[in-house]
Design an enzyme around this catalytic site. Structure first.
Site, PDB file in Angstrom:
ATOM      1  N   ASP A  13       1.001  -1.102   0.032  1.00 27.07           N
ATOM      2  CA  ASP A  13      -0.013  -0.113   0.060  1.00 27.07           C
ATOM      3  C   ASP A  13       1.073   1.229   0.068  1.00 27.07           C
ATOM      4  O   ASP A  13       2.118   1.165   0.276  1.00 27.07           O
ATOM      5  CB  ASP A  13      -0.878   0.010   1.357  1.00 27.07           C
ATOM      6  CG  ASP A  13      -1.633   1.168   1.326  1.00 27.07           C
ATOM      7  OD1 ASP A  13      -2.212   1.572   0.455  1.00 27.07           O
ATOM      8  OD2 ASP A  13      -1.777   1.801   2.522  1.00 27.07           O
ATOM      9  N   ASP A  15      -0.180   5.263   1.033  1.00 28.71           N
ATOM     10  CA  ASP A  15      -0.147   6.019   2.148  1.00 28.71           C
ATOM     11  C   ASP A  15      -0.404   5.477   3.290  1.00 28.71           C
ATOM     12  O   ASP A  15      -1.310   4.435   3.541  1.00 28.71           O
ATOM     13  CB  ASP A  15      -1.611   6.880   1.880  1.00 28.71           C
ATOM     14  CG  ASP A  15      -1.614   7.733   0.597  1.00 28.71           C
ATOM     15  OD1 ASP A  15      -0.679   8.665   0.604  1.00 28.71           O
ATOM     16  OD2 ASP A  15      -2.312   7.380  -0.335  1.00 28.71           O
ATOM     17  N   THR A 106      -2.544   0.715  -4.385  1.00 24.92           N
ATOM     18  CA  THR A 106      -3.014   2.046  -3.877  1.00 24.92           C
ATOM     19  C   THR A 106      -4.377   2.174  -4.036  1.00 24.92           C
ATOM     20  O   THR A 106      -4.943   1.987  -5.238  1.00 24.92           O
ATOM     21  CB  THR A 106      -2.050   3.277  -3.809  1.00 24.92           C
ATOM     22  OG1 THR A 106      -2.632   4.229  -3.178  1.00 24.92           O
ATOM     23  CG2 THR A 106      -2.007   3.674  -5.506  1.00 24.92           C
ATOM     24  N   SER A 107      -5.010   2.873  -3.216  1.00 27.26           N
ATOM     25  CA  SER A 107      -6.469   3.207  -3.319  1.00 27.26           C
ATOM     26  C   SER A 107      -6.372   4.722  -3.835  1.00 27.26           C
ATOM     27  O   SER A 107      -7.415   5.126  -4.033  1.00 27.26           O
ATOM     28  CB  SER A 107      -7.331   3.362  -1.977  1.00 27.26           C
ATOM     29  OG  SER A 107      -7.471   2.046  -1.598  1.00 27.26           O
ATOM     30  N   LYS A 138     -10.443  -1.634  -2.115  1.00 33.73           N
ATOM     31  CA  LYS A 138     -10.382  -1.958  -0.838  1.00 33.73           C
ATOM     32  C   LYS A 138     -11.532  -1.928   0.115  1.00 33.73           C
ATOM     33  O   LYS A 138     -12.205  -0.554   0.074  1.00 33.73           O
ATOM     34  CB  LYS A 138      -9.238  -1.709  -0.149  1.00 33.73           C
ATOM     35  CG  LYS A 138      -7.970  -1.754  -0.998  1.00 33.73           C
ATOM     36  CD  LYS A 138      -6.654  -1.051  -0.210  1.00 33.73           C
ATOM     37  CE  LYS A 138      -5.227  -1.334  -0.985  1.00 33.73           C
ATOM     38  NZ  LYS A 138      -4.082  -0.504  -0.545  1.00 33.73           N
ATOM     39  N   ASP A 163      -1.450  -0.489   6.351  1.00 32.20           N
ATOM     40  CA  ASP A 163      -1.592   0.161   7.435  1.00 32.20           C
ATOM     41  C   ASP A 163      -2.965   0.111   8.002  1.00 32.20           C
ATOM     42  O   ASP A 163      -3.295   0.637   9.088  1.00 32.20           O
ATOM     43  CB  ASP A 163      -0.967   1.462   7.359  1.00 32.20           C
ATOM     44  CG  ASP A 163      -1.880   2.482   6.578  1.00 32.20           C
ATOM     45  OD1 ASP A 163      -2.138   3.355   7.001  1.00 32.20           O
ATOM     46  OD2 ASP A 163      -1.898   2.010   5.391  1.00 32.20           O
TER      47      ASP A 163
END
Length: 221
Positions: A13, A15, A106-107, A138, A163
């Site tokens: 991931d 961020d 990543t989102s 996600k 995270d």
């Protein structure tokens, strides 16, 4: 940490896992939440690890077009890169990995991901799975399965670094192993998975097949 286990690839991931962008993201989202009459303190914890369009859709605000609002938020976040920094040890850890053995999942939309990686000095991998690459974000497992597939592997043979609860759930659903990065957590996150605060004391070993294993490193002192 995963004693004796080797992985085909690492899926990261971004961020909160490789970079700390909380200050920037929360500035932008706080402004947006206030404009829409939301309780900012209650709302902010819901934004992390999830695509903006899904965060907004889940609110079901009358008269709000999630796609339009997500685009406005993207532009605002891309214009606010102040204070974005790498998680401790992340840059050196990534630089030690073979290029074909890791991806960022990543989102964030791709353009924002690239801007934040540049701001934090994070190396850009050959494979990035971003918000627009999947129809379900996600906690659905699609993004991690796609990241593994683009590297030529099965997600079940990969280690995911995450995270946020939504990302952890996505990795679990993809049947990947999970390492939780706690660097940006203000409170302990209940989790059955291994957790580290950063990458300073973590190294890797690579076997003859190119598979990866984590190795704890002692401080130079």
């Amino acid at each position: 940490m995963f004693a004796g286990r080797k992985f085909a690839a690492f899926l990261f991931d971004m961020d909160g896992t490789l970079i700390n962008s909380i200050a920037s993201a929360e500035r932008v989202w706080s402004d947006w939440a206030r404009r829409h009459g939301l309780d900012v303190a209650a709302f902010l914890p819901t934004i992390h690890g999830v695509r903006a369009i899904e965060t907004i859709t889940n609110l079901a605000l009358p008269g709000v077009d999630p796609a339009h609002e997500a685009d406005l938020l993207l532009k605002a976040e891309a214009a606010d890169l102040d204070g974005i920094v790498p998680i401790a040890g992340a840059v050196a850890f990534l630089q030690a990995l073979p290029g074909e053995s890791w991806a960022i999942v990543t989102s964030a939309p791709r353009s924002l991901a690239l801007a934040r990686m540049e701001a934090a000095g994070i190396p850009v991998p050959a494979v990035i799975v971003a918000a627009e690459d999947v129809s379900r974000g996600k906690p659905a497992p699609d993004c991690f399965r796609l990241g593994a597939q683009r590297l030529g592997f099965d997600a079940r043979d990969c280690l995911v670094f995450e995270d946020a609860p939504a990302g952890i759930a996505a990795a679990e659903a993809a049947q990947a192993a999970v390492m939780v990065i706690s660097a940006t957590h203000s409170h302990p996150l209940p989790t059955p998975h291994a957790a580290i605060a950063g990458y300073d004391n973590v190294g890797i070993t690579i076997d003859e097949r190119g598979w990866l294993a984590l190795a704890a490193q002692r401080d130079a002192a």
